[in-house]
Motif scaffolding. Structure first.
Motif, PDB file in Angstrom:
ATOM      1  N   THR A 168       0.864  -1.177   0.000  1.00 24.76           N
ATOM      2  CA  THR A 168       0.000   0.000   0.000  1.00 24.76           C
ATOM      3  C   THR A 168       0.903   1.229   0.000  1.00 24.76           C
ATOM      4  O   THR A 168       1.919   1.264   0.702  1.00 24.76           O
ATOM      5  CB  THR A 168      -0.915   0.031   1.238  1.00 24.76           C
ATOM      6  N   PRO A 169       0.589   2.239  -0.801  1.00 25.33           N
ATOM      7  CA  PRO A 169       1.478   3.403  -0.905  1.00 25.33           C
ATOM      8  C   PRO A 169       1.830   4.039   0.437  1.00 25.33           C
ATOM      9  O   PRO A 169       2.994   4.379   0.690  1.00 25.33           O
ATOM     10  CB  PRO A 169       0.675   4.369  -1.794  1.00 25.33           C
ATOM     11  N   ALA A 208       9.672   7.165  -1.461  1.00 20.64           N
ATOM     12  CA  ALA A 208       9.023   8.331  -2.066  1.00 20.64           C
ATOM     13  C   ALA A 208       8.747   8.102  -3.551  1.00 20.64           C
ATOM     14  O   ALA A 208       7.644   8.367  -4.037  1.00 20.64           O
ATOM     15  CB  ALA A 208       9.886   9.572  -1.871  1.00 20.64           C
ATOM     16  N   GLY A 209       9.749   7.595  -4.277  1.00 21.35           N
ATOM     17  CA  GLY A 209       9.566   7.356  -5.694  1.00 21.35           C
ATOM     18  C   GLY A 209       8.549   6.265  -5.968  1.00 21.35           C
ATOM     19  O   GLY A 209       7.709   6.392  -6.870  1.00 21.35           O
ATOM     20  N   LEU A 210       8.609   5.179  -5.204  1.00 21.72           N
ATOM     21  CA  LEU A 210       7.662   4.086  -5.381  1.00 21.72           C
ATOM     22  C   LEU A 210       6.243   4.533  -5.054  1.00 21.72           C
ATOM     23  O   LEU A 210       5.284   4.186  -5.747  1.00 21.72           O
ATOM     24  CB  LEU A 210       8.056   2.906  -4.501  1.00 21.72           C
ATOM     25  N   ARG A 211       6.103   5.303  -3.972  1.00 19.71           N
ATOM     26  CA  ARG A 211       4.776   5.787  -3.585  1.00 19.71           C
ATOM     27  C   ARG A 211       4.185   6.664  -4.690  1.00 19.71           C
ATOM     28  O   ARG A 211       2.991   6.546  -5.020  1.00 19.71           O
ATOM     29  CB  ARG A 211       4.874   6.572  -2.283  1.00 19.71           C
ATOM     30  N   LYS A 212       4.996   7.518  -5.274  1.00 24.12           N
ATOM     31  CA  LYS A 212       4.522   8.401  -6.338  1.00 24.12           C
ATOM     32  C   LYS A 212       4.041   7.598  -7.531  1.00 24.12           C
ATOM     33  O   LYS A 212       2.985   7.889  -8.113  1.00 24.12           O
ATOM     34  CB  LYS A 212       5.643   9.358  -6.759  1.00 24.12           C
ATOM     35  N   GLN A 213       4.788   6.569  -7.913  1.00 23.83           N
ATOM     36  CA  GLN A 213       4.396   5.748  -9.057  1.00 23.83           C
ATOM     37  C   GLN A 213       3.076   5.030  -8.799  1.00 23.83           C
ATOM     38  O   GLN A 213       2.199   4.984  -9.670  1.00 23.83           O
ATOM     39  CB  GLN A 213       5.499   4.738  -9.373  1.00 23.83           C
ATOM     40  N   ALA A 232      -0.582   5.668 -10.702  1.00 22.19           N
ATOM     41  CA  ALA A 232      -1.289   4.574 -11.349  1.00 22.19           C
ATOM     42  C   ALA A 232      -2.653   4.326 -10.747  1.00 22.19           C
ATOM     43  O   ALA A 232      -3.426   3.522 -11.270  1.00 22.19           O
ATOM     44  CB  ALA A 232      -0.453   3.294 -11.254  1.00 22.19           C
ATOM     45  N   GLY A 233      -2.974   5.007  -9.638  1.00 25.14           N
ATOM     46  CA  GLY A 233      -4.256   4.807  -8.987  1.00 25.14           C
ATOM     47  C   GLY A 233      -4.319   3.530  -8.174  1.00 25.14           C
ATOM     48  O   GLY A 233      -5.394   2.974  -7.960  1.00 25.14           O
ATOM     49  N   VAL A 234      -3.168   3.047  -7.692  1.00 24.92           N
ATOM     50  CA  VAL A 234      -3.110   1.801  -6.939  1.00 24.92           C
ATOM     51  C   VAL A 234      -3.358   2.072  -5.462  1.00 24.92           C
ATOM     52  O   VAL A 234      -2.627   2.822  -4.831  1.00 24.92           O
ATOM     53  CB  VAL A 234      -1.735   1.122  -7.109  1.00 24.92           C
ATOM     54  N   ALA A 235      -4.383   1.446  -4.912  1.00 24.89           N
ATOM     55  CA  ALA A 235      -4.651   1.554  -3.480  1.00 24.89           C
ATOM     56  C   ALA A 235      -3.941   0.452  -2.715  1.00 24.89           C
ATOM     57  O   ALA A 235      -3.371   0.677  -1.650  1.00 24.89           O
ATOM     58  CB  ALA A 235      -6.152   1.502  -3.219  1.00 24.89           C
ATOM     59  N   THR A 236      -3.967  -0.758  -3.241  1.00 18.95           N
ATOM     60  CA  THR A 236      -3.275  -1.890  -2.625  1.00 18.95           C
ATOM     61  C   THR A 236      -3.045  -2.955  -3.676  1.00 18.95           C
ATOM     62  O   THR A 236      -3.811  -3.067  -4.641  1.00 18.95           O
ATOM     63  CB  THR A 236      -4.091  -2.477  -1.449  1.00 18.95           C
ATOM     64  N   GLU A 237      -1.978  -3.706  -3.538  1.00 13.89           N
ATOM     65  CA  GLU A 237      -1.703  -4.811  -4.440  1.00 13.89           C
ATOM     66  C   GLU A 237      -0.847  -5.840  -3.729  1.00 13.89           C
ATOM     67  O   GLU A 237      -0.177  -5.540  -2.742  1.00 13.89           O
ATOM     68  CB  GLU A 237      -1.011  -4.338  -5.719  1.00 13.89           C
TER      69      GLU A 237
END
Length: 293
Positions: free
Chosen positions: A208-209, A218-223, A227-232
């Motif tokens: 989760t971001p 920071a970079g991963l959270r931004k990506q 992308a509109g990812v809430a959780t994966e």
């Protein structure tokens, strides 16, 4: 037709979907994963066992040293588009590679086949990526068969998608899923499994971001947010050399559920990608500036 294709960003979306499958950081999944392999959401947040953390650091280092690999993947973007990809990518220095993208289903499949036939070739070079279209669409481009997408030019796409597409194109090495697992704070060692005849260790995590930590957070959270990812969930299978054999992701985007699986082999293979002839290439930026003509 040409105006609609570029205004909606159909062609870059299809290519980036393929690259997302091999890179990680799209919300995605794998029907081949064993049942129960996905990490339960929130059950272990913030508690990464030291053994898994050390193993993931070693995987990242081994991947950087390898520098290249052959890759095959499958991606499904909800009901919009599904595709398969195969090719080779190099990440030692500048990203470079050549991929063959085959459309297998979804609402956009017919449009993509009309543009480039049953499959499309994509070339990744340091300054841009190039997508090859078929003869039918080439006639709309004054006979040119290649479209050049400069990384900076993708920011002109609507809906704020440009920055995300650029990040995806710059992170095609199988480093991204490893970095996501290292940063997610919710990863476990599932056990040993055989994948395509190779003995592997399986790791799984929930991403989760907001929960990402560490130097890449920071970079991963931004990506993920772009992308509109809430959780994966992210699953990787690693061989005894510390190299990925398989990667799988699954999750939800704003536009619906997405899934992807990638397999890696022949690490260290020599990779090259030739720049298409200038006379046979149309520039995406120029096409966007004249899209209403």
């Amino acid at each position: 037709m040409r105006d609609r294709i570029f205004r909606r960003g159909i062609l870059p979306i299809a290519v980036v979907a393929a690259l997302s499958a091999v890179a990680g950081c799209s919300a995605s999944g794998d029907t081949d994963s064993p049942k129960g392999s996905a990490a339960p959401s929130g059950s272990r947040a913030g508690r990464v066992d030291p053994r898994s953390a050390a193993a993931l650091r070693a995987v990242e280092q081994a991947t950087v040293r390898a520098g290249s690999a052959r890759i095959e993947s499958s991606t499904a973007m909800g009901g919009m588009l599904s595709l398969k990809t195969d090719g080779a990518l190099g990440w030692s220095g500048d990203q470079v590679g050549t991929l063959r993208i085959t459309y297998t289903g979804g609402q956009l499949a017919a449009t993509m086949r009309a543009l480039s036939g049953a499959s499309m070739e994509a070339r990744l070079l340091p300054d841009a990526y190039y997508a090859k279209v078929g003869d039918t669409f080439a006639r709309r481009l004054n006979g040119r068969h290649w479209i050049r997408y400069g990384y900076g030019d993708l920011a002109t796409l609507p809906g704020g998608s440009g920055a995300y597409l650029t990040d995806q194109l710059r992170t095609t090495a199988p480093l991204q899923p490893v970095r996501l697992l290292r940063a997610c704070g919710d990863v476990r060692r599932v056990g040993e499994e055989t994948v395509r005849g190779r003995r592997t260790t399986h790791y799984s995590g929930t991403v989760t971001p907001a929960a990402l930590t560490g130097e890449d957070a920071a970079g991963l959270r931004k990506q993920l947010e772009q992308a509109g990812v809430a959780t994966e969930t992210v699953d990787i299978w690693v061989d005894d050399r510390g190299l990925l054999v398989k990667k799988a992701e699954q999750g939800e985007l704003v536009g619906g559920r997405m899934s992807a699986t990638a397999y890696y082999r022949d690490y260290g293979v020599q990779v090259s990608a030739a720049r298409p002839p200038a006379a046979d290439t149309a520039d995406f930026k120029e096409l966007m500036s004249t899209r209403g003509s």
